[in-house]
Design an enzyme around this catalytic site. Structure first.
Site, PDB file in Angstrom:
ATOM      1  N   HIS A   1      -6.219 -41.760  15.106  1.00 49.44           N
ATOM      2  CA  HIS A   1      -7.671 -40.982  14.667  1.00 49.44           C
ATOM      3  C   HIS A   1      -8.775 -41.982  13.360  1.00 49.44           C
ATOM      4  O   HIS A   1      -7.311 -42.171  12.304  1.00 49.44           O
ATOM      5  CB  HIS A   1      -7.514 -40.154  14.153  1.00 49.44           C
ATOM      6  CG  HIS A   1      -9.032 -38.806  14.411  1.00 49.44           C
ATOM      7  ND1 HIS A   1      -9.148 -38.743  15.796  1.00 49.44           N
ATOM      8  CD2 HIS A   1      -9.673 -38.440  13.360  1.00 49.44           C
ATOM      9  CE1 HIS A   1     -10.348 -38.111  15.182  1.00 49.44           C
ATOM     10  NE2 HIS A   1     -10.800 -38.077  13.855  1.00 49.44           N
TER      11      HIS A   1
ATOM     12  N   ASP B   1     -12.149 -26.174  16.372  1.00 46.14           N
ATOM     13  CA  ASP B   1     -12.662 -27.165  15.951  1.00 46.14           C
ATOM     14  C   ASP B   1     -14.487 -27.933  16.737  1.00 46.14           C
ATOM     15  O   ASP B   1     -14.652 -28.277  15.642  1.00 46.14           O
ATOM     16  CB  ASP B   1     -11.674 -28.463  15.920  1.00 46.14           C
ATOM     17  CG  ASP B   1     -12.194 -29.237  15.209  1.00 46.14           C
ATOM     18  OD1 ASP B   1     -12.350 -29.400  14.272  1.00 46.14           O
ATOM     19  OD2 ASP B   1     -12.546 -30.320  15.611  1.00 46.14           O
TER      20      ASP B   1
ATOM     21  N   ARG C   1     -20.393 -27.701  11.081  1.00 42.16           N
ATOM     22  CA  ARG C   1     -20.344 -28.771   9.649  1.00 42.16           C
ATOM     23  C   ARG C   1     -21.222 -29.764   9.853  1.00 42.16           C
ATOM     24  O   ARG C   1     -21.974 -30.461   8.672  1.00 42.16           O
ATOM     25  CB  ARG C   1     -18.970 -28.396   9.612  1.00 42.16           C
ATOM     26  CG  ARG C   1     -17.901 -28.062   8.912  1.00 42.16           C
ATOM     27  CD  ARG C   1     -16.531 -27.819   9.452  1.00 42.16           C
ATOM     28  NE  ARG C   1     -16.397 -29.049   8.548  1.00 42.16           N
ATOM     29  CZ  ARG C   1     -15.526 -30.670   8.864  1.00 42.16           C
ATOM     30  NH1 ARG C   1     -15.036 -30.583  10.364  1.00 42.16           N
ATOM     31  NH2 ARG C   1     -14.833 -31.073   7.586  1.00 42.16           N
TER      32      ARG C   1
ATOM     33  N   SER D   1      -9.597 -30.054  10.734  1.00 43.11           N
ATOM     34  CA  SER D   1     -10.289 -30.353  11.509  1.00 43.11           C
ATOM     35  C   SER D   1      -9.492 -32.170  12.288  1.00 43.11           C
ATOM     36  O   SER D   1      -9.357 -31.200  13.746  1.00 43.11           O
ATOM     37  CB  SER D   1     -11.653 -30.885  11.174  1.00 43.11           C
ATOM     38  OG  SER D   1     -13.018 -31.423  12.666  1.00 43.11           O
TER      39      SER D   1
ATOM     40  N   LYS E   1      -7.008 -30.926  15.776  1.00 42.73           N
ATOM     41  CA  LYS E   1      -7.222 -31.987  17.851  1.00 42.73           C
ATOM     42  C   LYS E   1      -5.869 -31.991  17.610  1.00 42.73           C
ATOM     43  O   LYS E   1      -5.471 -32.566  18.742  1.00 42.73           O
ATOM     44  CB  LYS E   1      -7.959 -32.660  17.403  1.00 42.73           C
ATOM     45  CG  LYS E   1      -9.440 -32.156  17.109  1.00 42.73           C
ATOM     46  CD  LYS E   1     -10.654 -32.964  17.232  1.00 42.73           C
ATOM     47  CE  LYS E   1     -10.887 -34.082  16.142  1.00 42.73           C
ATOM     48  NZ  LYS E   1     -11.901 -33.406  15.123  1.00 42.73           N
TER      49      LYS E   1
END
Ligand code: URA
Length: 435
Positions: free
Chosen positions: A82, A161, A168, A183, A187
């Site tokens: 990520h 999220d 956001r 966040s 995930k």
């Protein structure tokens, strides 16, 4: 418990308890707490910050707000990757097939663009027919079958999220360490991989502008992952100028394909090799960083990484021919140069502004509901340290609308600082550290 009291407590600098955090996360997920109250709380968090304990509690509450995927049916050490988000960050598009071609099962969950940054799902949708809306069973079967699958965040996976992320994005509450860490990690934990490699960006195009903040974010996420029993590694990488030369969905896909053909920009190729070698290490497919890098270079030169991308695109309904013929990808109707107003060296690029130029052209979302234009974006001709002559192109804008093209061109020029002195180079290059 009342949401009003939770907002007030945080607004006044108090520390929220686990119960209070679970209350607002669960209530928001069920639709019982409205957007406006959660927006107010997010802004209070932005100004008052969260403690480590609050951040961990928020992560776990969001991870458990929906289904926790069980990937035990996939053979081997499943690795997810990520990025905290950047401009021109097409890393997953090239990296995941490279790593999968080396035998690491890639079970990845990706997101869409956020703020001035792009998202992998939007980019992948440049392949006509491609879909990340695949079922859990198909996701697992595909990883077992071809070694790679990328799914979008389903309504069942970390739904808290999903709602918060979208909120956001439109309430200027993205760039907070605790909110980003919780966040991303909620995930990643819910998505079930055994190991997680994080690309934490720093610089003017990142959510964390300062290197020390990026380091703190990286440490926080590594701590959260490790505490949850996942092997977690973070690479801190430069985002003080766009990654590679392409910014915009289909344009970035084309650059990722060029990279898998061995013709990628140097900074982008280096980032893929660094992240990829860590993925091979945690995935137990290499003994050392050096041997991992060699293996990754090999799958580029023998064409197997490109073949893996085609297999993956085809498996998820996309046009695999476009991998070999990128001219089949969406293309803009207008291509215009933006030229330098003076001669000199490019001293600085306000990288987030370049992301905003792409957004102005239609490549990103202004609101949660906006549709995006996959064809638009820009190709940089000059990067930091390059010399430019007056009238020479700094970039080419790819647009489908003349007015947007003019607006983006004006904004683009403001993002470049050109001066007489050549700026000093950071000897570390694009990689600032590994945790
Ligand atoms: N990426 C995420 O998934 N969440 C954030 O908050 C920022 C970047």
């Amino acid at each position: 418990m009342r949401m009003y009291d939770i907002i007030m407590k945080k607004r006044n600098g108090g520390e929220l308890s686990d119960d209070e955090i679970r209350f607002f996360v669960d209530g928001y997920t069920r639709g019982e707490i409205p957007d406006y109250q959660v927006s107010a709380l997010m802004m209070a968090v932005f100004f008052q910050k969260m403690s480590k304990a609050e951040t961990h509690a928020l992560t776990m509450a969001m991870a458990h707000s929906g289904e926790m995927l069980d990937l035990s049916a996939i053979r081997g050490v499943k690795v997810d990757k990520h990025s905290t988000g950047g401009v021109g960050d097409k890393t997953s598009l090239a990296l995941t097939p490279m790593v999968a071609a080396c035998g690491v099962p890639v079970a990845k969950m990706s997101g869409r663009g956020l703020g001035h940054t792009g998202g992998t799902i939007d980019k992948l949708e440049s392949f006509p027919g491609f879909s990340t809306a695949i079922s859990k069973d198909r996701f697992i079967a595909q990883v077992n079958d071809i070694g790679i699958a990328i799914m979008g965040q389903t309504a069942q996976l970390a739904p808290a999220d999903k709602k918060l992320y979208a909120l956001r994005d439109v309430t200027a509450t993205v760039d907070d360490l605790s909110l980003i860490a919780s966040s991303i990690m909620s995930k990643k934990l819910a998505a079930g991989a055994d190991a997680i490699v994080l690309d934490v960006k720093t610089g003017s195009g990142a959510f964390m502008k300062k290197e020390e903040d990026a380091l703190a974010l990286a440490r926080e996420m590594v701590d959260i992952g490790t505490a949850a029993g996942r092997r977690t590694v973070a690479v801190i990488s430069d985002m003080d100028q766009p990654l590679g030369r392409a910014v915009g969905n289909a344009l970035e896909v084309k650059e990722a394909i060029a990279t898998l053909n061995g013709q990628g920009p140097e900074d982008f190729t280096e980032l893929c090799l660094t992240l990829g070698s860590r993925m091979l290490l945690v995935g137990e497919k290499a003994e050392s960083v050096e041997s991992a890098r060699e293996r990754l270079k090999q799958v580029i030169s023998d064409g197997s990484a490109l073949k893996k991308l085609a297999e993956f695109v085809g498996a998820q309904g996309g046009d695999r021919e476009a991998v070999y013929h990128p001219e089949l990808l969406p293309a803009a109707s207008v291509v215009r140069p933006v030229v330098a107003c003076r001669s000199g060296y490019v001293q600085h690029i306000a990288c987030d502004e370049i992301g905003i130029c792409s957004l102005i052209l239609g490549g990103g979302r202004e609101t949660k509901e906006s549709a995006i234009d996959l064809a638009v974006g820009l190709i940089l001709e000059k990067k930091v340290g390059d010399h430019v002559e007056e009238g020479e192109p700094l970039a080419y804008l790819h647009a489908n609308d003349e007015d947007k093209c003019a607006a983006a061109g004006e904004r683009f020029l403001q993002a470049y600082t050109i001066g007489d002195e050549q700026p000093g180079r950071d000897e570390r290059g694009i990689i600032k550290g590994v945790i």
